[in-house]
Write an enzyme that holds these catalytic residues in place. Structure first.
Site, PDB file in Angstrom:
ATOM      1  N   ASN A 165      -4.308  -9.131   5.916  1.00  0.00           N
ATOM      2  CA  ASN A 165      -3.847  -7.992   6.701  1.00  0.00           C
ATOM      3  C   ASN A 165      -4.433  -6.728   6.077  1.00  0.00           C
ATOM      4  O   ASN A 165      -4.316  -6.529   4.878  1.00  0.00           O
ATOM      5  CB  ASN A 165      -2.319  -7.885   6.683  1.00  0.00           C
ATOM      6  N   HIS A 189      -3.554  -2.527  -2.418  1.00  0.00           N
ATOM      7  CA  HIS A 189      -4.427  -3.359  -3.252  1.00  0.00           C
ATOM      8  C   HIS A 189      -5.163  -4.373  -2.372  1.00  0.00           C
ATOM      9  O   HIS A 189      -4.567  -4.992  -1.492  1.00  0.00           O
ATOM     10  CB  HIS A 189      -3.584  -4.093  -4.296  1.00  0.00           C
ATOM     11  N   HIS A 224      -6.126  -7.575  -1.042  1.00  0.00           N
ATOM     12  CA  HIS A 224      -5.560  -8.908  -1.211  1.00  0.00           C
ATOM     13  C   HIS A 224      -5.391  -9.593   0.139  1.00  0.00           C
ATOM     14  O   HIS A 224      -5.436  -8.959   1.191  1.00  0.00           O
ATOM     15  CB  HIS A 224      -4.198  -8.835  -1.913  1.00  0.00           C
ATOM     16  N   GLN A 275      -3.428 -13.503   1.776  1.00  0.00           N
ATOM     17  CA  GLN A 275      -2.351 -14.447   1.538  1.00  0.00           C
ATOM     18  C   GLN A 275      -2.756 -15.826   2.049  1.00  0.00           C
ATOM     19  O   GLN A 275      -3.687 -15.958   2.845  1.00  0.00           O
ATOM     20  CB  GLN A 275      -1.074 -13.985   2.235  1.00  0.00           C
TER      21      GLN A 275
END
Length: 383
Positions: free
Chosen positions: A194, A205, A207, A209
């Protein structure tokens, strides 16, 4: 018939090591091929409370869908300042989730939507159990949610990574897909990113998932229905049709990216491997190498559409872990609600309530705009 899935392979130059966080969660470091980091990493020195109870699921009897009720997620960090970034390497003033320096780090989410089976007598009893319809049905949300930190930097996204770092993240996706698929309770593994506050991100940050579900997701179930109606060559035929059309954005030896024929979103991009691969674990090293280049070019092009970064969801759809492996192909779906420099598409009555979509921009127009944006990005910031 599709080609047999290749045996799982790893890039041996990308080292990994597994650690345990203070509350028992798993942390895995993945090091770039040219990493300068030491082999030894610091332990997690925090004193943490016990992990929260695993969430529960409730079935919507009108659709058969399962809804995870994960109240512990209400307490997650919301857009913290850089000096309190929970994904930055830990420091004396910021005891973060990652105890030491890293290139790429993967760890179990502290407040997951799907978590480990604890002392419980209401666990799912397989996909057949979860497919049964009934009023008031509940089950424990057994599964796993992992955070994939792309970089120690506190801001950015996948598109800002170096080619080497992008390859490390892709390797992590492949290895984690393979490992998570071995759990009997996991029916599907889903890596995603996202990006942007307009999407609802809670951390700046860079990243992504990985969600691992105990059931086959509703979107994949719809896909299974289409395969059963059309036949097992569905993905091969879609790819051939798109490659012959005007919506192709990038095409390499192993992958093609295109705007789909019936795009729902103002920006929607699909990418597929040229041969049948059910998930990242089935890709070859050569396919992962090329993907690191094409995916970076694609995301940088999405960002070059306008003067400011584009919010998006990058969703890697994979076949279920045990069924339909021979006819559902790994594929990427990037979607963005951005329909102009200062305009977003909101899901209102028809889309949100009825699932009946109305497109704002012809897919051919989106494809032309994206090709021009990719060309600008390639010139300004070549991979």
């Amino acid at each position: 018939m599709p080609e047999p899935t290749d045996p799982f392979v790893i890039e041996p130059r990308i080292a990994s090591q597994t650690h345990t966080l203070a509350d028992g969660r798993e942390l895995i470091y993945f090091d770039d091929v040219d990493s300068s980091l030491p082999e030894t990493r610091l332990p997690d020195a925090r004193e943490l409370a016990a992990r929260p109870p695993t969430a529960s699921m409730r079935q919507d009897v009108l659709t058969g869908d399962w809804v995870s009720i994960a109240a512990a997620r209400q307490n997650r960090v919301m857009l913290p300042p850089a000096d309190l970034d929970p994904l930055a390497p830990a420091s004396p003033t910021n005891p973060s989730e990652i105890p030491d320096q890293y290139d790429v780090a993967v760890f179990e989410n502290k407040s997951p939507s799907f978590g480990p089976l604890l002392a419980d007598d209401n666990q799912p009893e397989g996909v057949e159990d979860l497919a049964t319809i009934g009023i008031g049905r509940t089950r424990t949300s057994v599964g796993r949610c992992e955070v994939v930190a792309f970089s120690p930097a506190s801001t950015g996204s996948f598109g800002a990574l170096s080619r080497t770092r992008a390859r490390t993240v892709i390797e992590a996706w492949a290895r984690r897909t393979h490992a998570l698929s071995q759990f009997d309770a996991i029916a599907q593994v889903f890596p995603f990113e996202n990006r942007g506050e307009q999407i609802g991100v809670t951390l700046h940050h860079p990243h992504g998932q990985i969600y691992s579900y105990p059931y086959i997701t509703p979107r994949t179930q719809r896909l299974i229905d289409s395969v059963e109606q059309y036949g097992p060559s569905l993905f091969a035929d879609v790819l051939a049709s798109e490659q012959a059309g005007e919506r192709v954005l990038l095409q390499g030896e192993h992958w093609t990216a295109f705007v789909p024929f019936a795009a729902r979103w103002p920006v929607e991009i699909h990418m597929m491997p040229h041969r049948h691969v059910p998930d990242f674990a089935g890709t070859t090293l050569e396919e992962r190498d090329e993907l690191a280049v094409l995916y970076l070019r694609l995301l940088r092009g999405v960002d070059a559409l306008y003067d400011t970064p584009t919010p998006y969801i990058a969703a890697w759809h994979q076949a279920p872990t045990r069924v339909h492996r021979d006819d559902i192909r790994l594929h990427l779906q990037i979607t963005s609600p951005r329909r102009g420099a200062d305009r977003l598409k909101y899901l209102a009555g028809s889309e949100a309530a009825m699932g009946a979509w109305i497109g704002d921009i012809p897919p051919e127009t989106t494809a032309a705009n994206l090709r021009a944006a990719i060309a600008r990005a390639d010139e300004e910031n070549p991979v």
